[in-house]
Design a protein around this motif. Structure first.
Motif, PDB file in Angstrom:
ATOM      1  N   GLU A   1      -3.275   7.656  -4.553  1.00 13.32           N
ATOM      2  CA  GLU A   1      -2.384   6.553  -4.160  1.00 13.32           C
ATOM      3  C   GLU A   1      -2.189   6.607  -2.653  1.00 13.32           C
ATOM      4  N   VAL A   2      -2.372   5.455  -2.024  1.00 15.37           N
ATOM      5  CA  VAL A   2      -2.389   5.406  -0.565  1.00 15.37           C
ATOM      6  C   VAL A   2      -1.463   4.294  -0.082  1.00 15.37           C
ATOM      7  N   ALA A   3      -0.749   4.557   1.031  1.00 11.98           N
ATOM      8  CA  ALA A   3       0.042   3.500   1.674  1.00 11.98           C
ATOM      9  C   ALA A   3      -0.646   3.083   2.968  1.00 11.98           C
ATOM     10  N   VAL A   4      -0.731   1.785   3.208  1.00 12.44           N
ATOM     11  CA  VAL A   4      -1.226   1.269   4.494  1.00 12.44           C
ATOM     12  C   VAL A   4      -0.067   0.478   5.111  1.00 12.44           C
TER      13      VAL A   4
ATOM     14  N   LYS B   1     -17.740   7.541  -1.362  1.00 16.51           N
ATOM     15  CA  LYS B   1     -18.247   7.636  -2.745  1.00 16.51           C
ATOM     16  C   LYS B   1     -17.421   8.640  -3.562  1.00 16.51           C
ATOM     17  N   LYS B   2     -16.931   9.688  -2.879  1.00 21.69           N
ATOM     18  CA  LYS B   2     -16.178  10.735  -3.587  1.00 21.69           C
ATOM     19  C   LYS B   2     -14.695  10.399  -3.732  1.00 21.69           C
ATOM     20  N   SER B   3     -14.247   9.304  -3.108  1.00 22.65           N
ATOM     21  CA  SER B   3     -12.812   9.005  -3.094  1.00 22.65           C
ATOM     22  C   SER B   3     -12.280   8.746  -4.507  1.00 22.65           C
ATOM     23  N   PRO B   4     -11.186   9.440  -4.892  1.00 18.14           N
ATOM     24  CA  PRO B   4     -10.602   9.227  -6.232  1.00 18.14           C
ATOM     25  C   PRO B   4      -9.557   8.101  -6.248  1.00 18.14           C
ATOM     26  N   VAL B   5      -9.484   7.303  -5.189  1.00 19.96           N
ATOM     27  CA  VAL B   5      -8.381   6.341  -5.032  1.00 19.96           C
ATOM     28  C   VAL B   5      -8.275   5.386  -6.220  1.00 19.96           C
ATOM     29  N   THR B   6      -7.052   5.121  -6.629  1.00 18.83           N
ATOM     30  CA  THR B   6      -6.832   4.113  -7.680  1.00 18.83           C
ATOM     31  C   THR B   6      -5.948   2.976  -7.165  1.00 18.83           C
ATOM     32  N   ASP B   7      -4.977   3.321  -6.282  1.00 22.60           N
ATOM     33  CA  ASP B   7      -4.010   2.311  -5.826  1.00 22.60           C
ATOM     34  C   ASP B   7      -3.815   2.362  -4.315  1.00 22.60           C
ATOM     35  N   VAL B   8      -4.048   1.225  -3.674  1.00 17.93           N
ATOM     36  CA  VAL B   8      -3.801   1.117  -2.234  1.00 17.93           C
ATOM     37  C   VAL B   8      -2.655   0.112  -2.058  1.00 17.93           C
TER      38      VAL B   8
ATOM     39  N   ARG C   1      -9.413  -0.103  -9.784  1.00 11.17           N
ATOM     40  CA  ARG C   1      -8.652   0.089  -8.546  1.00 11.17           C
ATOM     41  C   ARG C   1      -7.737  -1.110  -8.324  1.00 11.17           C
ATOM     42  N   ARG C   2      -6.601  -0.874  -7.694  1.00 13.68           N
ATOM     43  CA  ARG C   2      -5.637  -1.941  -7.431  1.00 13.68           C
ATOM     44  C   ARG C   2      -5.225  -1.955  -5.966  1.00 13.68           C
ATOM     45  N   LEU C   3      -5.042  -3.167  -5.464  1.00 14.55           N
ATOM     46  CA  LEU C   3      -4.573  -3.341  -4.091  1.00 14.55           C
ATOM     47  C   LEU C   3      -3.236  -4.070  -4.157  1.00 14.55           C
ATOM     48  N   HIS C   4      -2.154  -3.385  -3.799  1.00 12.54           N
ATOM     49  CA  HIS C   4      -0.801  -3.959  -3.903  1.00 12.54           C
ATOM     50  C   HIS C   4      -0.375  -4.498  -2.547  1.00 12.54           C
ATOM     51  N   LEU C   5       0.175  -5.707  -2.541  1.00 13.32           N
ATOM     52  CA  LEU C   5       0.727  -6.266  -1.297  1.00 13.32           C
ATOM     53  C   LEU C   5       2.245  -6.309  -1.422  1.00 13.32           C
ATOM     54  N   HIS C   6       2.932  -5.517  -0.576  1.00 13.29           N
ATOM     55  CA  HIS C   6       4.402  -5.480  -0.591  1.00 13.29           C
ATOM     56  C   HIS C   6       4.920  -6.085   0.706  1.00 13.29           C
TER      57      HIS C   6
ATOM     58  N   GLN D   1      -0.269   9.971  -1.560  1.00  9.97           N
ATOM     59  CA  GLN D   1      -0.768  11.225  -1.001  1.00  9.97           C
ATOM     60  C   GLN D   1      -1.412  11.018   0.363  1.00  9.97           C
ATOM     61  N   ALA D   2      -1.460   9.773   0.808  1.00 14.71           N
ATOM     62  CA  ALA D   2      -1.971   9.502   2.158  1.00 14.71           C
ATOM     63  C   ALA D   2      -1.293   8.255   2.696  1.00 14.71           C
ATOM     64  N   VAL D   3      -1.085   8.242   4.017  1.00 16.53           N
ATOM     65  CA  VAL D   3      -0.483   7.079   4.693  1.00 16.53           C
ATOM     66  C   VAL D   3      -1.380   6.716   5.864  1.00 16.53           C
ATOM     67  N   TYR D   4      -1.740   5.435   5.947  1.00 20.09           N
ATOM     68  CA  TYR D   4      -2.527   4.944   7.087  1.00 20.09           C
ATOM     69  C   TYR D   4      -1.642   3.986   7.878  1.00 20.09           C
ATOM     70  N   ARG D   5      -1.446   4.302   9.159  1.00 22.65           N
ATOM     71  CA  ARG D   5      -0.571   3.484  10.012  1.00 22.65           C
ATOM     72  C   ARG D   5      -1.422   2.464  10.769  1.00 22.65           C
ATOM     73  N   ALA D   6      -1.335   1.201  10.337  1.00 27.06           N
ATOM     74  CA  ALA D   6      -2.131   0.153  10.996  1.00 27.06           C
ATOM     75  C   ALA D   6      -1.174  -0.836  11.636  1.00 27.06           C
ATOM     76  N   ILE D   7      -0.388  -0.353  12.601  1.00 32.80           N
ATOM     77  CA  ILE D   7       0.663  -1.200  13.188  1.00 32.80           C
ATOM     78  C   ILE D   7       0.287  -1.652  14.597  1.00 32.80           C
ATOM     79  N   GLY D   8      -0.979  -1.640  14.902  1.00 33.11           N
ATOM     80  CA  GLY D   8      -1.450  -2.123  16.202  1.00 33.11           C
ATOM     81  C   GLY D   8      -2.206  -1.047  16.962  1.00 33.11           C
ATOM     82  N   TYR D   9      -3.062  -1.509  17.854  1.00 32.39           N
ATOM     83  CA  TYR D   9      -3.791  -0.601  18.744  1.00 32.39           C
ATOM     84  C   TYR D   9      -2.982  -0.440  20.037  1.00 32.39           C
TER      85      TYR D   9
END
Ligand code: FAD
Ligand code: NAP
Length: 473
Positions: A154-157, A192-199, A272-277, A323-331
């Motif tokens: 499970e990942v947060a972006v 290919k090895k990523s076990p991700v189910t929910d982003v 796999r699921r992509l959630h938009l909050h 289990q992971a957070v990706y911060r995409a709040i600007g360059y």
């Protein structure tokens, strides 16, 4: 006109452009084609052996339509009237004083490659990543590690811009669906090895305040075996939102797309699921006793719209186990030696492209364009407008530029050789380009719909290897 003034008016103009991303290439092209009665000679520098900046190291590999822009930039550099000098780093290989010797004018077009900071507790935990770092990894940037820890289910972006969409799409796509793109082999193997189910993508404002663009948003629904999930409680619109929807067609289209996705049944049982909050403001990234130092989840404060399209906190804290957070709040643009820097905005202080000093006065002969001029916002095409403005001022200032003491184009090459800089050329890029294309042609992958496919290219990642191939060594 005096003799001296007449000489100055006739003298060829020597210009260095630092950064061969779109802004640098457009500036070179516009200057070359400008209506003028004097000669111009331009050297276009980049720290990498490959040109094109973020088109190569930012644009997502599954966006092949951008290739049209690359073809146009290629044509500009292939004409032969702009000299490309790659693998030369401003600040390390050459100083500003060096450039001053060889050129009448210097244009900084160094763009932005790092992440804007997110100031919440836990940002330093293992498993908390900058979106820009991840982009650099999947785009085969030579200066980032080759391995990426893709072990989260499970990942947060964080962020509601197009980079957040890119990051979330690449994280949630099945690696095999990227095999027709130019992704390097290590990136395919990692994904290919990523076990991700929910982003989960989190925006701090509402659906009418997203900074996505419509095409990029719609593209989310094109990923095979990935369901899109939305939440009715996130669909709030205030007067500011209504005004935005009324006056901006892009917003209207995106709100329609999101609302349709909310209303239509999106659950196809995909793996796999992509959630938009929406209306989620980042509060804290945390670890737990089972895995101290490693991301175990993220807390957000629910927000509500304040009437103007901005938000205020509601005090309600919500918690997502990820289990992971990706911060995409600007360059954010990086500081360059010997040039001013605005720490708040991450840009070189300038007025319309004329670089200014601390007192606000123009620094003679120094200009800037692209993202390092106006900040990391906007599409490739927008850098053309930047370049037009900057070149306009440069041409206006021409007769007052500090003249180069060594304008002969061979002088800079002699200095680079004397310093042992392994510079590369346009011909060198053509060799590397051809090599990457030949690598692509050697991978043939069966496509379920169209039969066998040949990849257009596979990127060479290692800088030494890029340099060796470019220099024919
Ligand atoms: C992840 C991502 C995806 C994007 N996708 C798209 C898209 O699909 N479509 C679209 O239209 N726009 C897209 N954009 C926006 C687009 O990339 C930018 O608008 C554009 O690249 C900005 O151009 P630039 O030339 O100012 O900067 P850059 O493209 O960053 O180019 C700057 C160049 O300067 C060089 N440089 C930096 N420092 C030095 C130094 N010290 N010495 C020598 N050279 C140096 C760099 O190597 C680089 O080549 C995307 C942006 C990002 C971040
Ligand atoms: N395919 C493409 O065309 C493409 C792909 C990638 C990038 N680009 C372009 O490149 C530019 C940069 O894109 P980007 O996505 O990096 O930046 P961006 O468009 O500015 O989006 C940044 C996002 O981060 C959010 N944000 C900022 N600070 C935050 C914080 N502290 N907490 C939570 N959220 C925060 C912003 O929310 P607020 O709005 O509330 O501030 C916004 O949603 C854009 O112009 C983009 O269109 C284009």
């Amino acid at each position: 006109m005096t003799n001296a003034a007449a000489d100055s008016a006739q003298r060829p103009l020597r210009v260095a452009i630092i950064g061969a991303g779109p802004a640098g290439v457009y500036a070179a092209d516009i200057l070359t084609k400008a209506d003028r009665d004097f000669e111009v000679s331009i050297d276009l520098f980049d720290q990498y052996p490959a040109p094109y900046g973020l088109i190569r190291y930012g644009v997502a590999p599954d966006h092949p339509r951008i290739k049209g822009i690359v073809n146009a930039l290629h044509k500009v550099l292939d004409r032969g009237d702009i000299r490309f000098l790659g693998n030369v780093n401003y600040g390390r290989d050459l100083t500003l004083a060096d450039f001053r010797h060889f050129y009448d004018a210097i244009i900084f077009a160094t763009g932005a490659i790092k992440d804007a900071p997110l100031n919440v507790p836990g940002v330093e935990l293992e498993g908390s990543f900058g979106g820009a770092e991840f982009v650099s990894w999947y785009d085969g940037h030579p200066d980032v590690p080759r391995d990426w820890p893709l072990d989260a289910k499970e990942v947060a972006v964080i962020g509601n811009g197009n980079v957040a969409l890119d990051v979330a799409r690449i994280l949630s796509k099945h690696a095999d669906d990227l095999l027709t793109t130019e992704i390097p082999s290590n990136v395919y193997a990692g994904l290919k090895k990523s076990p991700v189910t929910d982003v989960h993508i989190f925006g701090r404002r509402g659906p009418a305040q997203v900074k996505f663009t419509p095409l990029e948003l719609r593209e989310l629904s094109h990923s095979r075996d990935v369901d899109i999930v939305l939440y009715p409680e996130d669909f709030e619109f205030d007067e500011g939102s209504d005004e935005q929807i009324r006056t901006n067609n892009q917003t209207k289209t995106m709100v329609n797309t999101l609302t349709n996705w909310l209303v239509e049944e999106q659950d196809t049982g995909a793996c796999r699921r992509l959630h938009l909050h929406f209306l989620h403001n980042p509060v804290e990234i945390y670890d737990d006793a089972a895995n101290p130092g490693k991301v175990a989840g993220m807390k957000f404060e629910r927000t509500e719209l304040d009437g103007t399209g901005n938000v205020r906190g509601t005090g309600e804290i919500v918690d997502y186990p990820v289990q992971a957070v990706y911060r995409a709040i600007g360059y954010f643009g990086s500081e360059l030696p010997e040039v001013g820097y605005d720490e708040q905005r991450g840009v070189i202080p300038n007025e319309g492209g004329r670089v200014i000093n601390e007192d606000g006065a123009p620094v003679p002969g120094i200009y800037t364009t692209g993202w390092i001029k106006r900040g990391p916002v906007g599409l490739i095409g927008h850098t053309k407008g930047d370049a037009l403005e900057t070149i306009g001022f440069l041409l206006e200032d021409r007769l007052n530029l500090p003249a180069a003491t060594h304008p002969d184009p061979s002088s800079i090459i002699e200095l680079l050789e004397e310093r042992g800089v392994k510079y590369t050329t346009w011909e060198g890029w053509l060799k590397l380009d051809a090599y990457e294309r030949s690598l692509g042609a050697s991978y043939i992958h069966p496509d379920p719909l169209t039969g066998e496919l040949v990849r257009e290219r596979v990127k060479v990642v290692d800088r030494e290897e890029m340099t060796r191939i470019s220099r024919g060594e």
